[in-house]
Motif scaffolding. Structure first.
Motif, PDB file in Angstrom:
ATOM      1  N   UNK A   1      -4.423  34.956  22.717  1.00 42.51           N
ATOM      2  CA  UNK A   1      -4.683  35.829  21.565  1.00 42.51           C
ATOM      3  C   UNK A   1      -5.632  35.198  20.564  1.00 42.51           C
ATOM      4  N   UNK A   2      -6.130  34.006  20.860  1.00 45.49           N
ATOM      5  CA  UNK A   2      -7.112  33.387  19.978  1.00 45.49           C
ATOM      6  C   UNK A   2      -6.484  32.615  18.834  1.00 45.49           C
ATOM      7  N   UNK A   3      -7.274  32.321  17.788  1.00 43.35           N
ATOM      8  CA  UNK A   3      -6.780  31.496  16.682  1.00 43.35           C
ATOM      9  C   UNK A   3      -5.710  32.215  15.855  1.00 43.35           C
ATOM     10  N   UNK A   4      -4.670  31.477  15.495  1.00 44.07           N
ATOM     11  CA  UNK A   4      -3.591  32.006  14.658  1.00 44.07           C
ATOM     12  C   UNK A   4      -3.369  31.005  13.528  1.00 44.07           C
TER      13      UNK A   4
ATOM     14  N   UNK B   1       2.709  39.230  16.031  1.00 42.36           N
ATOM     15  CA  UNK B   1       3.484  40.389  16.490  1.00 42.36           C
ATOM     16  C   UNK B   1       3.248  40.648  17.975  1.00 42.36           C
ATOM     17  N   UNK B   2       1.996  40.482  18.400  1.00 44.17           N
ATOM     18  CA  UNK B   2       1.691  40.660  19.822  1.00 44.17           C
ATOM     19  C   UNK B   2       2.427  39.623  20.663  1.00 44.17           C
ATOM     20  N   UNK B   3       2.446  38.382  20.197  1.00 38.85           N
ATOM     21  CA  UNK B   3       3.144  37.341  20.928  1.00 38.85           C
ATOM     22  C   UNK B   3       4.646  37.601  20.995  1.00 38.85           C
ATOM     23  N   UNK B   4       5.203  38.176  19.931  1.00 38.74           N
ATOM     24  CA  UNK B   4       6.641  38.453  19.934  1.00 38.74           C
ATOM     25  C   UNK B   4       7.001  39.494  20.975  1.00 38.74           C
ATOM     26  N   UNK B   5       6.027  40.361  21.325  1.00 37.83           N
ATOM     27  CA  UNK B   5       6.258  41.373  22.362  1.00 37.83           C
ATOM     28  C   UNK B   5       6.019  40.788  23.743  1.00 37.83           C
ATOM     29  N   UNK B   6       4.929  40.046  23.871  1.00 39.98           N
ATOM     30  CA  UNK B   6       4.541  39.511  25.175  1.00 39.98           C
ATOM     31  C   UNK B   6       5.449  38.356  25.587  1.00 39.98           C
ATOM     32  N   UNK B   7       5.842  37.524  24.624  1.00 33.76           N
ATOM     33  CA  UNK B   7       6.670  36.369  24.936  1.00 33.76           C
ATOM     34  C   UNK B   7       5.882  35.315  25.678  1.00 33.76           C
TER      35      UNK B   7
ATOM     36  N   UNK C   1      14.514  25.978  19.507  1.00 40.80           N
ATOM     37  CA  UNK C   1      13.342  26.798  19.226  1.00 40.80           C
ATOM     38  C   UNK C   1      13.734  28.259  19.373  1.00 40.80           C
ATOM     39  N   UNK C   2      12.912  29.139  18.765  1.00 44.13           N
ATOM     40  CA  UNK C   2      13.140  30.561  18.982  1.00 44.13           C
ATOM     41  C   UNK C   2      12.082  31.107  19.940  1.00 44.13           C
ATOM     42  N   UNK C   3      12.214  32.376  20.279  1.00 45.72           N
ATOM     43  CA  UNK C   3      11.348  32.970  21.296  1.00 45.72           C
ATOM     44  C   UNK C   3       9.891  32.981  20.863  1.00 45.72           C
ATOM     45  N   UNK C   4       9.640  33.237  19.577  1.00 43.89           N
ATOM     46  CA  UNK C   4       8.254  33.292  19.122  1.00 43.89           C
ATOM     47  C   UNK C   4       7.607  31.904  19.167  1.00 43.89           C
ATOM     48  N   UNK C   5       8.367  30.863  18.900  1.00 43.06           N
ATOM     49  CA  UNK C   5       7.819  29.507  19.026  1.00 43.06           C
ATOM     50  C   UNK C   5       7.448  29.201  20.471  1.00 43.06           C
ATOM     51  N   UNK C   6       8.280  29.660  21.409  1.00 43.62           N
ATOM     52  CA  UNK C   6       7.957  29.452  22.818  1.00 43.62           C
ATOM     53  C   UNK C   6       6.689  30.194  23.202  1.00 43.62           C
ATOM     54  N   UNK C   7       6.491  31.385  22.622  1.00 46.54           N
ATOM     55  CA  UNK C   7       5.283  32.154  22.925  1.00 46.54           C
ATOM     56  C   UNK C   7       4.050  31.537  22.263  1.00 46.54           C
ATOM     57  N   UNK C   8       4.206  31.026  21.054  1.00 48.59           N
ATOM     58  CA  UNK C   8       3.073  30.457  20.328  1.00 48.59           C
ATOM     59  C   UNK C   8       2.684  29.084  20.868  1.00 48.59           C
TER      60      UNK C   8
END
Length: 283
Positions: A234-237, A269-275, A130-137
């Motif tokens: 962050x709500x619905x994506x 984009x917010x998730x990619x920053x927050x992780x 997995x990549x970092x954004x998948x872990x955040x999502x």
């Protein structure tokens, strides 16, 4: 058995591997490239004398167990492993179980998708990269034991009250049906793999819903082209879902992307920053 070709193939594969590749010290006075014969024999758990005779085209027919051990010791690819079996006069059978080894090029690809969440799953729906954004999502898979990274098990037997809707996704019904269909096809490809049969038995015993879908004997799955994750922070994506089949490893890459300029793209984009850190915890 083609002894001369087998000997040449083994020598060529041995000479391309450095001691560092297999965790061995280089040591002084290494006059030949690659590994020494005794090092390959040690890694393959066979005698140096027998391996030497293989490279000299003087050895008797190697068993399938020896061929498997040589394949691991020499870090052979799947194609090279099959070639080794054919040279030894023992055509390879089907792989014993689903591969969990992810090619480095695929791992690199995931990291080069900064605006997309991407995971690699095995034939049993285990998340294996997995990549970092998948872990955040979705969630931080790195902190989960291997057992809990299996999405089918989590959907039907997870501890969460609404486990089947993994990560608050909108396609829960479609996912559980598709995952059972895919798992049935996997069980047919690997009928003797204990992990596959054990997973199926566990799901049949623990979930009436799984047993009901399994009994339907469906194997044609419909692709999910769009889904919505209900993220707790962050709500619905809403994302598009594209699937790439890695046929030689029996794996699939799921890539989730949001439409450019949409609120979902902003959330990604917010998730990619927050992780994976929690945004509601004071600093």
């Amino acid at each position: 058995m083609n002894r001369q070709e087998l000997a040449g193939f083994l020598r060529g594969r041995r000479e391309r591997i450095t001691p560092a590749d297999v965790g061995l010290p280089a040591g002084p006075r290494r006059r030949t490239p690659g590994l020494r014969r005794e090092e390959v024999a040690q890694l393959a758990f066979i005698s140096t004398e027998y391996y030497t005779r293989l490279e000299q085209a003087r050895a008797p027919h190697p068993s399938r167990e020896v061929l498997a051990q040589l394949s691991r010791a020499l870090r052979l690819t799947d194609a090279e492993r099959d070639h080794l079996h054919h040279l030894a006069g023992a055509p390879p059978g089907p792989p014993p179980g689903p591969s969990r080894e992810v090619r480095q090029s695929l791992v690199d690809l995931l990291d080069r998708l900064p605006e997309a969440a991407a995971i690699v799953v095995s034939a049993t729906y285990e998340v294996i990269a997995w990549n970092e954004l998948a872990a955040a999502l979705m969630e931080d898979f790195s902190v989960l034991p291997r057992r809990d990274r299996n999405l089918v098990r989590r959907s039907f037997l997870g501890p969460e009250p609404n486990a089947r809707a993994l990560y608050g996704s909108s396609d829960a019904d479609a996912f559980v049906r598709t995952s059972v269909q895919q798992l049935r096809a996997t069980a047919a490809r690997y009928p003797n793999d204990p992990e596959v049969t054990g997973l199926v038995d566990e799901l049949l015993a623990g979930s009436e819903e799984f047993a009901r879908i399994w009994a339907a004997h469906e194997v044609a799955a419909r692709p999910v082209l769009c889904k919505t994750f209900h993220h707790p922070m962050v709500g619905p994506i809403t994302v598009s879902c594209d699937v790439l089949d890695i046929t030689d490893r029996d794996q699939r890459v799921f890539i989730y992307t949001a439409a450019p300029g949409s609120s979902s793209a902003e959330a990604m984009r917010l998730l990619s920053v927050v992780g994976t850190q929690r945004m509601d915890v004071p600093g």
